[in-house]
Design a protein around this motif. Structure first.
Motif, PDB file in Angstrom:
ATOM      1  N   VAL A   5      20.030  64.911 -37.751  1.00  0.00           N
ATOM      2  CA  VAL A   5      19.251  63.682 -37.906  1.00  0.00           C
ATOM      3  C   VAL A   5      18.029  63.747 -36.990  1.00  0.00           C
ATOM      4  O   VAL A   5      18.134  64.141 -35.825  1.00  0.00           O
ATOM      5  CB  VAL A   5      20.105  62.440 -37.553  1.00  0.00           C
ATOM      6  N   ASP A   6      16.881  63.347 -37.522  1.00  0.00           N
ATOM      7  CA  ASP A   6      15.662  63.320 -36.716  1.00  0.00           C
ATOM      8  C   ASP A   6      15.718  62.208 -35.669  1.00  0.00           C
ATOM      9  O   ASP A   6      16.375  61.178 -35.862  1.00  0.00           O
ATOM     10  CB  ASP A   6      14.437  63.077 -37.606  1.00  0.00           C
ATOM     11  N   GLU A   7      15.003  62.434 -34.564  1.00  0.00           N
ATOM     12  CA  GLU A   7      14.817  61.400 -33.542  1.00  0.00           C
ATOM     13  C   GLU A   7      13.430  60.785 -33.703  1.00  0.00           C
ATOM     14  O   GLU A   7      12.432  61.508 -33.814  1.00  0.00           O
ATOM     15  CB  GLU A   7      14.942  62.001 -32.145  1.00  0.00           C
ATOM     16  N   LEU A   8      13.371  59.453 -33.717  1.00  0.00           N
ATOM     17  CA  LEU A   8      12.093  58.747 -33.742  1.00  0.00           C
ATOM     18  C   LEU A   8      11.760  58.300 -32.332  1.00  0.00           C
ATOM     19  O   LEU A   8      12.520  57.555 -31.717  1.00  0.00           O
ATOM     20  CB  LEU A   8      12.175  57.522 -34.667  1.00  0.00           C
ATOM     21  N   LEU A   9      10.626  58.761 -31.808  1.00  0.00           N
ATOM     22  CA  LEU A   9      10.179  58.361 -30.479  1.00  0.00           C
ATOM     23  C   LEU A   9       9.250  57.166 -30.639  1.00  0.00           C
ATOM     24  O   LEU A   9       8.135  57.298 -31.148  1.00  0.00           O
ATOM     25  CB  LEU A   9       9.462  59.495 -29.771  1.00  0.00           C
ATOM     26  N   MET A  10       9.735  55.997 -30.221  1.00  0.00           N
ATOM     27  CA  MET A  10       8.984  54.755 -30.336  1.00  0.00           C
ATOM     28  C   MET A  10       8.323  54.436 -28.983  1.00  0.00           C
ATOM     29  O   MET A  10       8.878  54.748 -27.931  1.00  0.00           O
ATOM     30  CB  MET A  10       9.904  53.610 -30.744  1.00  0.00           C
ATOM     31  N   ALA A  11       7.158  53.813 -29.021  1.00  0.00           N
ATOM     32  CA  ALA A  11       6.434  53.513 -27.789  1.00  0.00           C
ATOM     33  C   ALA A  11       5.662  52.206 -27.932  1.00  0.00           C
ATOM     34  O   ALA A  11       5.282  51.808 -29.035  1.00  0.00           O
ATOM     35  CB  ALA A  11       5.479  54.660 -27.441  1.00  0.00           C
ATOM     36  N   LYS A  12       5.422  51.566 -26.778  1.00  0.00           N
ATOM     37  CA  LYS A  12       4.595  50.368 -26.757  1.00  0.00           C
ATOM     38  C   LYS A  12       3.741  50.385 -25.487  1.00  0.00           C
ATOM     39  O   LYS A  12       4.260  50.509 -24.374  1.00  0.00           O
ATOM     40  CB  LYS A  12       5.437  49.093 -26.792  1.00  0.00           C
ATOM     41  N   ALA A  13       2.418  50.253 -25.663  1.00  0.00           N
ATOM     42  CA  ALA A  13       1.514  50.150 -24.520  1.00  0.00           C
ATOM     43  C   ALA A  13       1.497  48.712 -24.034  1.00  0.00           C
ATOM     44  O   ALA A  13       1.440  47.770 -24.830  1.00  0.00           O
ATOM     45  CB  ALA A  13       0.110  50.575 -24.932  1.00  0.00           C
ATOM     46  N   LEU A  14       1.588  48.532 -22.716  1.00  0.00           N
ATOM     47  CA  LEU A  14       1.607  47.208 -22.116  1.00  0.00           C
ATOM     48  C   LEU A  14       0.247  46.786 -21.563  1.00  0.00           C
ATOM     49  O   LEU A  14       0.073  45.649 -21.163  1.00  0.00           O
ATOM     50  CB  LEU A  14       2.649  47.152 -20.993  1.00  0.00           C
ATOM     51  N   VAL A  15      -0.711  47.708 -21.523  1.00  0.00           N
ATOM     52  CA  VAL A  15      -2.047  47.396 -21.016  1.00  0.00           C
ATOM     53  C   VAL A  15      -3.089  47.829 -22.035  1.00  0.00           C
ATOM     54  O   VAL A  15      -2.806  48.624 -22.926  1.00  0.00           O
ATOM     55  CB  VAL A  15      -2.314  48.105 -19.667  1.00  0.00           C
TER      56      VAL A  15
END
Length: 235
Positions: A225-235
């Motif tokens: 199964v693939d891994e999804l790398l999720m991200a969120k910028a806070l600035v």
């Protein structure tokens, strides 16, 4: 023992002389072994050094009460008394087989027998959602101490199945994001298997983006199964 609170202690001996940093805590009326115990508490992440003073690892954040579908729940910083309930909640969610990072988090805190940790090697923080003091969900922040990574944190969030769809997960996620932003972090990461479409959609709905894919990173029930790398910028 809870690590929440704001008490601080001067590191001085009985004559008022300052003790060298790292040699523990000795004050008038304390037993001779107090310095050793303080050193152990620093090592285990209950206490931390602020210049020449010892303080608790994290200052307790305000608890907030919320209502959802006719019941009340509280979101607050986790305490040591939450260890069993927190591990149980994380393991129940991880048992669904679609949140691998959560399973790792449960293993670590169960092995350490410490909920919150803050020292020069490893730091972590939890907020929990509780109903009548029963842990029903969490948001976890893994906080790197390495200078080149200190602007980032890894976040996991989860909720027991019977409490989903009521806005509680959003409240937890927002609490974790707010704490990270208020404490100078610039970016958050979360990894989910590609089979966990609900988690990916939940994060995207809250402003997260899919930043990368690692093919065949997990092996679940014999399938890659693939891994999804999720991200969120806070600035």
């Amino acid at each position: 023992m809870s690590v929440s609170g704001t008490n601080e202690h001067d590191c001085t001996d009985e004559g008022g002389s300052r003790l060298p940093r790292g040699e523990g805590l000795v004050r008038r009326g304390r037993p001779p072994g107090a310095g050793h115990h303080a050193t152990v508490l620093v090592r285990d992440g209950y206490l931390t050094w602020e210049e020449d003073r010892l303080s608790v690892a994290y200052e307790e954040a305000d608890a907030s009460d919320h209502r959802a579908n006719g019941f009340q729940y509280t979101v607050r910083m986790a305490a040591q008394r939450d260890l069993g309930g927190l591990v149980g909640a994380i393991r129940e969610v991880a048992g669904e087989g679609v949140y691998i990072e959560a399973e790792t988090v449960a293993d670590i805190i169960e092995h350490d027998q410490v909920v919150l940790r803050h020292n020069e090697l490893q730091s972590r923080l939890f907020f929990v959602a509780t109903v009548e003091e029963e842990v029903i969900g969490w948001v976890h922040l893994d906080l790197p101490e390495a200078e080149k990574l200190s602007h980032t944190a890894v976040l996991t969030v989860g909720l027991l199945p019977e409490y989903r769809g009521k806005g509680i997960g959003s409240t937890l996620l927002e609490r974790g994001e707010s704490w990270a932003a208020d404490n100078g972090f610039e970016k958050l990461y979360n990894s989910v298997p590609a089979t966990n479409g609900d988690a990916a959609e939940f994060l995207v709905a809250h402003g997260w983006e899919q930043e990368a894919v690692r093919e065949d990173h997990y092996k679940i029930d014999g399938e890659y199964v693939d891994e999804l790398l999720m991200a969120k910028a806070l600035v």
